[in-house]
Design a protein around this motif. Structure first.
Motif, mmCIF file in Angstrom:
data_model
loop_
_atom_site.group_PDB
_atom_site.id
_atom_site.type_symbol
_atom_site.label_atom_id
_atom_site.label_comp_id
_atom_site.label_asym_id
_atom_site.label_seq_id
_atom_site.Cartn_x
_atom_site.Cartn_y
_atom_site.Cartn_z
ATOM 1 N N ILE A 161 0.850 -1.198 0.000
ATOM 2 C CA ILE A 161 0.000 0.000 0.000
ATOM 3 C C ILE A 161 0.888 1.252 0.000
ATOM 4 C CG2 ILE A 161 -1.590 1.339 1.436
ATOM 5 C CD1 ILE A 161 -2.764 -1.375 2.316
ATOM 6 N N GLU A 163 3.941 1.327 -1.115
ATOM 7 C CA GLU A 163 4.597 1.398 -2.428
ATOM 8 C C GLU A 163 3.647 1.931 -3.489
ATOM 9 O OE1 GLU A 163 6.136 -2.533 -3.054
ATOM 10 O OE2 GLU A 163 7.930 -2.107 -1.883
ATOM 11 N N ALA A 164 2.363 1.557 -3.372
ATOM 12 C CA ALA A 164 1.377 2.071 -4.323
ATOM 13 C C ALA A 164 1.336 3.594 -4.245
ATOM 14 C CB ALA A 164 0.004 1.477 -4.024
ATOM 15 N N ALA A 165 1.328 4.133 -3.030
ATOM 16 C CA ALA A 165 1.278 5.581 -2.849
ATOM 17 C C ALA A 165 2.516 6.241 -3.439
ATOM 18 C CB ALA A 165 1.146 5.920 -1.369
ATOM 19 N N ILE A 166 3.680 5.629 -3.196
ATOM 20 C CA ILE A 166 4.927 6.194 -3.716
ATOM 21 C C ILE A 166 4.908 6.172 -5.246
ATOM 22 C CG2 ILE A 166 7.431 5.829 -3.861
ATOM 23 C CD1 ILE A 166 7.301 4.871 -0.921
ATOM 24 N N SER A 167 4.431 5.060 -5.817
ATOM 25 C CA SER A 167 4.408 4.964 -7.278
ATOM 26 C C SER A 167 3.461 5.999 -7.879
ATOM 27 C CB SER A 167 4.000 3.554 -7.716
ATOM 28 O OG SER A 167 2.599 3.384 -7.623
ATOM 29 N N LEU A 168 2.470 6.444 -7.090
ATOM 30 C CA LEU A 168 1.538 7.450 -7.588
ATOM 31 C C LEU A 168 2.058 8.870 -7.378
ATOM 32 C CD1 LEU A 168 -1.749 5.759 -6.389
ATOM 33 C CD2 LEU A 168 -1.122 6.194 -8.763
ATOM 34 N N GLY A 169 3.291 8.971 -6.868
ATOM 35 C CA GLY A 169 3.929 10.287 -6.799
ATOM 36 C C GLY A 169 4.041 10.887 -5.418
ATOM 37 N N SER A 170 3.683 10.124 -4.385
ATOM 38 C CA SER A 170 3.781 10.662 -3.031
ATOM 39 C C SER A 170 5.167 10.363 -2.455
ATOM 40 C CB SER A 170 2.691 10.012 -2.177
ATOM 41 O OG SER A 170 2.845 10.359 -0.830
ATOM 42 N N PRO A 171 5.917 11.404 -2.042
ATOM 43 C CA PRO A 171 7.266 11.159 -1.505
ATOM 44 C C PRO A 171 7.192 10.269 -0.252
ATOM 45 C CG PRO A 171 6.872 13.492 -1.853
ATOM 46 C CD PRO A 171 5.564 12.815 -2.045
#
Lengths: 262, 355
Positions: A161, A163-171
């Motif tokens: 979850i 990693e999903a956020a990071i892949s969507l552009g969240s630092p």
């Protein structure tokens, strides 16, 4: 499905509850007694021993100190415990296994030993003021609860979850606050409560670290009992109980108590 | 509508501690192409995906997407749409907020991002569930939300990590078609990781079959299925019988080859292509026919299994145990002697396996 309970089981259950609740009933009864000595069943009903608590400056002072220490040490323990629990779970595979044991160590070491060694090293050795030493001691004893409870929460957290956020552009740092923390919120609150109650009720470590003019409520109760035998100690104990109950009620209302049992 | 770009992996090597998990892997995925990484667990397919996503750093090698070198770029700046096996939806956010999450990170105003997220939910058929929490959805619905969330940021590259493994068989096929249609419509370059051969073959333009951190063969599903390039790939796609042979005589296009135990087979180069002096003859069970005509490879028949369209036999031959097939009209009894003839249409010639 309705099952009939066997009579021996019912008797046993009642005995267990009596054993658990009996002392509390006696303390509450003693606190309400109108006598000048501790007695049960109470003779006459009066709230004067509750009023007496607030007339005695030693109790007023130590209640404030206890609350301050509990808040400060719990906050400090969470500031250390949350990142520690996160790292222990996130990097479980690469971190050595003894590292998680390290954070539980303070509950494994007898508190008397912990208190004494803190007295030797922090207070006498390093000359740290009483209040700070108390704060450090309490932080140390409540830290294991914070790390354990939050770890339990994080153990069921799916890090993909994050990693999903990071892949969507969240630092990564922002992701921790917007995605990870909200999902272990119940664990953090549970840790806060457990730690707070542990700190408020602590005797062994505080016994070594309290000093001239600065004491916590349980230590003050102890000191009072050594000199007097009046119902004030009982009423203070009831007050301490009410405080714990109040905290539990807040938890029950916001999260439900069942999650504490998880 | 999406700015798509080709993906280029060059000489990627990766380690977990001291273990090498990816060994000098190179791969080109054309713009708009869907390439699957197929292999058993531990073959390096997920590692490759995590390297591209930026969750792992390669020991050596480079990753390029269009004109951008991704190798040293942090994961949150790579602009790649990811779909995970376990959906990885944000449990505390509504379906709409899940889909809008990527747009929020891009600083798009609330009204616009909600409109775009709703349009995308509409495309995956979930607009009615926009206000639900992910916990209230079924597996298939969750994966649709995950797909919408990855697509709405209009990434130049989409990656799927076993996205269908947690779904039941029927849904898996439906979702597979849906993913392919959306990917085609958007023309987004895609990498699809799976251990399911049927899934990989049905969805991909090309498939990379991986083993021990390397790509063993990269080609279209048709070529992989009919003309595997080596014994590993052949076994992987169902060529159960691999027979080591050595050419003993050549007569024009006809080649006679001998295997262990002195068994000989005659093959036709016009049908099978050039045959080197040492080679492996690979056949599926259906490509090795049982006959009583006393030509071909002699064998003793073992267990017979009924497969609806044919019988399969476990057979003992001088070159070792094989699985062969025979017609339903003529069931043969176990223990009897028969001859096996390879069907050139369903055979292929492979280089000998290194010892």
């Amino acid at each position: 499905m309705i099952r009939r309970l066997s009579p021996p089981l019912i008797v046993f259950a009642i005995l267990v509850y009596l054993f658990l609740l009996g002392p509390l009933v006696i303390v509450i009864g003693a606190a309400l007694s109108d006598t000048t000595y501790l007695t049960f069943p109470p003779q006459g009903l009066s709230l004067r021993w509750f009023e007496k608590i607030f007339e005695m400056s030693a109790f007023r002072r130590t209640i404030v100190t206890s609350l301050q220490i509990a808040f400060a040490s719990t906050t400090l323990a969470l500031l250390i415990g949350i990142p520690a629990a996160y790292a222990l779970n996130r990097y479980r595979i690469v971190l050595p296994s003894w590292l998680s044991t390290l954070f539980v160590l303070p509950v494994l070491v007898p508190e008397i030993v912990l208190g004494f060694s803190l007295l030797r090293s922090v207070q006498v050795g390093a000359g740290v003021p009483v209040l700070i030493a108390l704060l450090l001691g309490h932080t140390l004893i409540v830290l294991p609860y914070c790390v354990r409870v939050i770890s339990a929460s994080l153990a069921s957290f799916d890090f993909s979850i994050e990693e999903a956020a990071i892949s969507l552009g969240s630092p990564p740092a922002k992701t921790f606050f917007t995605i990870v923390l909200p999902n272990v919120r119940s664990g953090v609150i549970a840790a806060f409560i457990l730690a707070f109650i542990t700190s408020i009720n602590d005797v062994s470590v505080s016994l070594f670290l309290t000093g001239p003019g600065i004491s916590t409520l349980p230590i003050q109760i102890l000191a009072h009992v050594e000199q007097f035998f009046d119902p004030v100690v009982a009423s203070v104990s009831v007050l301490l109980m009410l405080l714990t109950v109040a905290v539990m009620v807040v938890v029950e209302r916001t999260l439900g108590l069942t999650f504490l049992a998880k | 509508m999406t700015a798509t770009a080709p993906l280029s992996l060059a000489n990627l090597t990766a380690h977990y501690g001291a273990t090498k998990v990816l060994d000098d892997l190179s791969l080109e995925v054309g713009a708009g192409e869907l390439v699957s990484l197929l292999g058993a667990s531990g073959c390096g397919k997920t590692t490759t995906l995590r390297l591209i996503a930026g969750f792992l750093a390669p020991t050596r090698g480079s990753i390029r997407l269009g004109d951008t070198d991704l190798t040293a770029l942090p994961a949150h700046k790579r602009n790649i749409g990811l779909v995970f096996q376990n959906y990885a939806l944000f449990p505390h956010l509504s379906v709409l907020d899940n889909v809008a999450f990527g747009l929020k990170q891009r600083g798009i105003a609330t009204s616009e991002r909600e409109a775009r997220a709703r349009r995308m939910l509409d495309r995956v058929g979930l607009s009615a569930l926009a206000d639900r929490l992910p916990g209230a959805l079924s597996g298939g619905q969750r994966q649709r939300v995950a797909l919408a969330r990855a697509l709405v940021i209009e990434p130049p590259l989409l990656m799927f990590d076993e996205p269908l493994s947690n779904l039941d068989a029927k849904l898996r096929i439906d979702m597979r078609v849906e993913i392919r249609q959306l990917q085609r419509a958007n023309g987004t370059t895609s990498v699809f990781v799976t251990h399911d051969q049927e899934e990989a073959f049905s969805i991909s333009d090309r498939v990379a079959i991986m083993d021990a951190g390397r790509i063993r063969q990269l080609d279209t599903p048709e070529v992989l299925y009919q003309r595997p390039a080596n014994a590993f790939v052949a076994r992987f796609v169902g060529f159960e019988n691999l027979i080591d042979l050595r050419v003993t005589a050549r007569d024009g296009a006809r080649v006679t080859a001998e295997g262990a135990g002195g068994a000989t087979v005659t093959l036709d180069q016009d049908q099978l292509g050039a045959i080197p002096d040492r080679f492996v003859l690979a056949t599926r069970p259906d490509g090795l026919r049982v006959a009583t005509g006393e030509t071909g490879l002699p064998c003793t028949l073992g267990l017979r299994t009924y497969l609806g369209r044919a019988y399969h036999y476990q057979a003992e031959t001088p070159v070792g145990p094989v699985t062969a097939s025979g017609p339903l009209s003529q069931p043969l009894e176990p223990g009897g002697t028969a001859w096996l003839a390879p069907d050139p249409e369903q055979c292929c010639i492979l280089p000998p396996e290194p010892a």
